[in-house]
Structures are given as structure tokens and as C-alpha cells.
Design a protein around this motif. Structure first.
Motif, mmCIF file in Angstrom:
data_model
loop_
_atom_site.group_PDB
_atom_site.id
_atom_site.type_symbol
_atom_site.label_atom_id
_atom_site.label_comp_id
_atom_site.label_asym_id
_atom_site.label_seq_id
_atom_site.Cartn_x
_atom_site.Cartn_y
_atom_site.Cartn_z
ATOM 1 N N THR A 186 31.114 48.196 36.543
ATOM 2 C CA THR A 186 30.810 46.878 37.093
ATOM 3 C C THR A 186 29.320 46.583 36.956
ATOM 4 O OG1 THR A 186 30.470 47.765 39.318
ATOM 5 C CG2 THR A 186 32.696 47.021 38.753
ATOM 6 N N VAL A 245 31.635 43.132 39.273
ATOM 7 C CA VAL A 245 32.767 42.722 38.446
ATOM 8 C C VAL A 245 32.724 43.438 37.092
ATOM 9 C CG1 VAL A 245 32.883 40.487 39.581
ATOM 10 C CG2 VAL A 245 31.579 40.702 37.461
ATOM 11 N N TYR A 246 33.895 43.565 36.461
ATOM 12 C CA TYR A 246 33.991 44.275 35.197
ATOM 13 C C TYR A 246 33.779 43.371 33.981
ATOM 14 C CZ TYR A 246 35.710 48.539 37.383
ATOM 15 O OH TYR A 246 35.810 49.680 38.122
ATOM 16 N N TYR A 295 36.592 39.062 36.191
ATOM 17 C CA TYR A 295 37.824 39.819 35.959
ATOM 18 C C TYR A 295 37.598 41.291 36.257
ATOM 19 C CZ TYR A 295 39.354 35.604 33.535
ATOM 20 O OH TYR A 295 39.678 34.317 33.238
ATOM 21 N N ASP A 296 38.695 41.966 36.645
ATOM 22 C CA ASP A 296 38.627 43.399 36.895
ATOM 23 C C ASP A 296 38.877 44.161 35.597
ATOM 24 O OD1 ASP A 296 41.381 43.443 36.448
ATOM 25 O OD2 ASP A 296 41.900 43.561 38.584
ATOM 26 N N GLU A 297 38.989 45.487 35.666
ATOM 27 C CA GLU A 297 39.130 46.299 34.458
ATOM 28 C C GLU A 297 40.491 46.119 33.788
ATOM 29 O OE1 GLU A 297 38.807 50.436 35.470
ATOM 30 O OE2 GLU A 297 39.549 50.042 37.492
ATOM 31 N N MET A 326 39.241 38.470 39.816
ATOM 32 C CA MET A 326 38.786 39.248 40.971
ATOM 33 C C MET A 326 37.624 38.539 41.652
ATOM 34 S SD MET A 326 36.476 42.393 39.387
ATOM 35 C CE MET A 326 35.993 42.911 41.038
ATOM 36 N N SER A 349 35.020 34.273 43.038
ATOM 37 C CA SER A 349 35.854 34.555 41.877
ATOM 38 C C SER A 349 35.501 33.677 40.685
ATOM 39 C CB SER A 349 37.330 34.348 42.234
ATOM 40 O OG SER A 349 38.141 34.458 41.087
#
Length: 420
Positions: A112, A117-118, A136-138, A143, A150
Motif C-alpha cells: 500500500t 491503498v494498493y 482498489y485493494d490487492e 476500498m 474510496s
């Protein structure tokens, strides 16, 4: 399983790496306004200077698109979360109307950024205006950031860029958890730096927040240094923020490092005047003084004398309360070594009674303290007695040297299993 997107990205990065042009910058332009503000390197340096100082590497494609940022800013200058990257490597990729940023650690693993965040995806309209940012997440799922945001949405209104922020539940969010600005309007200079950030109501009228702040302004010098910021009320007059000041004036050295800051209230009264040591101005410690050398030896030997002569007060004065004293023991059955620890309180207690019989040491103990090294306020000493060989770390706090770490073993190695 690695996604096809990640595989293609890796292949693209490997092949594109050969053709990327590199530029080196000491710092990033300060930004406490919005992720809409472009990332910009300031205080450009050459490769030779970069090799011996903290910096960022900006890598560009042949058509001058930013492809990567490598973070070598090991001086860890305190920055606002919107003005930092956090990751070792930030990779930029582009589609027709979007820009994607992904973050990697030094081993190439995804991580992150400083917003938690990713992946960040910016979206542009046909005229090149940046109007959206999504996190966005992984697993490429939407997210919230560590500020519970977000998505950002931007639009134009006359000279202002209007910003709205939402969480995953589509709730309108403040600019940050610690500053109450809801809908905001960003006024830019021609060079792309933020000039003023306004707090707006639903009708896009400038309005004060709960402490009376309606806007804050930024001033940058010709080198990109953030030399001044201030807070204003609805009428554009200076007003105190929640931290009780209205204006700050900052000075930077020729490397772009903050060295001085002054804070003023709304009436122009000076509230604080602080100097900062420049991270790159490394001052090497001088040779140890005779006074320090004598005290270091005195404290090292004092530990043994306290045990030998039953002096708990001396023992308490030579050790730091956070003492870590360790040795290793061997289990004769398992043939395994283990570490045994003794606390500060136990050592003071030992000084009261451990040698009460007077038989734990020779009548004339041979205590020897050898200073191995001293650097400023830390020191290493080898202590040799009739019983033990010990390595001591001492630290100087509040003008006093104390033993804080101690590792020992018996002088007679026959007390340990053969071959060990």
C-alpha cells in the motif's frame, strides 16, 4: 495466482525499463490540498549527486510520460500524507482515458501507499481534465483509504476545481479526519501549484468550518519550496486554525530541506520560532572526552564493585532502568543452548546479598574495563574479571552514563560443553 494483468505489467516493465529516461530530484513538491495536484519533483540533481544523497528517481518514457518513481528518500523528512508516496516503487500505466498507479516494496511485492491503498486509478475526460480517482485493494476491489475515502470526484466551476470525496457507502467525506472541509474548491496557479483551497457549501459558496476557517493558501518559491501557508475566514482575513495559529513562514536551505519555521496568530503575533537540523548536514561526533572516558570506566567497574562489596545503591546508579542483561546456558541432556535474562531489579537485589559470604570473588578481584568504542552518547566496553567476560553497552542520558545492555559468559570455557 498472478493475474494476466499483473503478468503483462511485469513483462511491460522489464522491456520498457531499457528505454526509460531518468531524472533525479531531492524532494517532492509539498501538497496538503488534494491528490488532484500533480506529483512534481523539485531540486533536480544529477546522477553523481543522487548516488551520495537522498532523492527520488523519476523515470519517463520516450514520449515524456511518467512511468515510475523510485523512492530513495531515506532521510524520512516529515511530509503531509498527500505529498508522499510511501512505497519504494510506484509504477504508472496508461489507457486511453485513465492513469493507474501501483505500489511495490524493494523486493517487488505489491504494497500500500501512504493512503493505505494498493491501486489508484485516475480518469480523464477527452480534454485531459482529471475528474475521478478510485482506490482498489490487492484483488482489484474498491476500498476505503486510511482516511475512509474510496473515491474523489472533480469538476470545474469557473476558476475552481470542485472536489467531492465519498466512502464506499457513498457518504460525502471531509478532506481529512482531522480537518473539517467538506466540498472544496481548488484554485491553481499557472504552474500547476495550488494557490488556495476553499471550503464550500452545497451551493458552492465559501463558508467557514467549525473553527471559523473558510480557506487556506499556499506560497511556493522559485525552487518549489513551500515557503508559506495561511488560514482565512469567509471574508479572506487571517484567522486562527484549530491548532491556534493563522500563518506559518518556512525557510529552506539550498538542498530544499526545512531549517526554520515561524508561526503567527491572526493579529501577526509570533507564536513560535523553531530551527530544524538539516537531514543532510551530518555532523560527526568528536573524539570522546577524558571526562566521559573516566565515567564510562567507572560505571562499568561499578557494576562488579557493587556485587563484590554489597552496594545496592551503586548497582542502581550504574545500570539504566531498562537494562537488558543476558547470557547463554546449555542443557546437558538436550545439548541445546538457551538465553537467560536478568532484570534491573534483580541486579539491585543481588548487590544486597549475593556475595554476603565474601566467597564469590578472590580477596583482591582483578576487574578490568576496556573501552572498545565510544560514539557521542553510546559506548561499548569489554569487562574482564576473575569470573566472567562481558560486553557492555552504555548510553548517556540526562548527562549521565549507564549500562543498558550486558552480554556475558563465564571466563572459564570448561564450564561449557566441549566443542561449543
Amino acid at each position: 495466482m498472478i493475474s494476466l494483468f499483473m503478468l503483462l505489467l511485469s513483462v511491460f516493465s522489464i522491456h520498457a525499463e531499457e528505454n526509460l529516461q531518468e531524472r533525479y530530484f531531492r524532494n517532492l513538491r509539498y501538497n496538503h490540498v488534494s491528490p488532484h495536484v500533480d506529483i512534481k519533483g523539485i531540486h533536480e540533481i544529477d546522477a553523481q549527486e543522487a548516488a551520495r544523497s537522498a532523492h527520488y528517481v523519476f523515470k519517463y518514457t520516450a514520449d515524456n510520460q511518467l512511468a515510475e518513481i523510485i523512492n530513495h528518500n531515506y532521510h524520512r523528512i516529515k511530509r503531509h500524507p498527500l505529498a508522499t508516496i510511501g512505497a519504494y516503487r510506484t509504477v504508472f500505466s496508461y489507457d486511453t482515458n485513465s492513469e493507474t498507479r501501483m505500489f511495490f516494496d524493494i523486493n517487488g511485492n505489491r504494497m500500500t501507499n501512504d493512503r493505505g491503498v494498493y491501486k489508484e486509478v485516475y480518469t480523464y475526460d477527452k480534454k485531459g481534465f482529471k475528474y475521478a480517482l478510485d482506490f482498489y485493494d490487492e484483488n482489484d476491489q474498491p476500498m476505503n483509504s486510511n482516511w475512509n475515502i474510496s473515491t474523489y470526484r472533480w469538476s470545474k466551476n469557473k476558476k475552481l476545481v470542485i472536489e467531492k470525496r465519498y466512502d464506499l457507502g457513498n457518504t460525502l467525506m471531509d478532506i481529512s479526519p482531522y480537518f473539517e472541509f467538506g466540498i472544496t474548491g481548488i484554485l491553481y496557479r499557472k504552474d500547476g501549484s495550488p494557490k488556495c483551497n476553499y471550503n464550500l457549501n452545497e451551493q458552492l459558496k465559501i463558508t467557514a468550518n467549525n473553527v471559523g476557517v473558510a480557506s487556506y493558501s499556499d506560497v511556493y518559491d522559485q525552487n518549489g519550496n513551500h515557503v508559506e501557508f495561511s488560514y482565512q475566514d469567509e471574508k479572506g482575513k487571517l484567522t486562527n486554525n484549530q491548532w491556534k495559529y493563522a500563518k506559518a513562514v518556512q525557510q529552506f536551505n539550498d538542498k530544499g530541506e526545512l531549517v526554520h519555521i515561524q508561526r503567527y496568530d491572526k493579529d501577526g503575533k509570533l507564536l513560535g520560532d523553531v530551527n530544524f537540523p538539516a537531514p543532510s548536514a551530518i555532523k560527526i561526533a568528536p573524539s570522546v572526552s577524558k571526562k566521559d572516558s573516566l565515567e564510562i570506566k567507572e560505571k562499568a567497574l561499578g557494576y562488579l564493585i557493587a556485587l563484590q562489596e554489597l552496594k545496592p545503591e551503586l548497582m542502581s546508579s550504574v545500570f539504566h532502568p531498562d537494562l537488558a542483561k543476558r547470557t547463554f546456558r546449555n542443557d546437558w541432556k538436550t545439548k541445546k543452548d538457551s538465553i537467560h535474562e536478568t532484570t534491573y531489579k534483580e541486579m539491585v537485589s543481588f548487590a544486597e546479598s549475593w556475595n554476603k559470604s565474601g566467597t564469590k570473588f578472590p580477596p583482591k578481584p582483578s576487574n578490568q574495563a576496556i573501552i572498545l568504542d565510544v560514539y557521542h552518547r553510546i559506548a561499548t566496553v569489554k569487562l574482564v574479571s576473575d569470573n566472567w567476560v562481558e560486553y557492555l553497552h552504555l548510553v548517556k542520558t540526562n548527562e549521565q552514563w549507564n549500562i543498558i545492555n550486558l552480554l556475558w559468559q563465564y571466563k572459564n570455557i570448561n564450564r561449557y560443553p566441549k566443542g561449543r
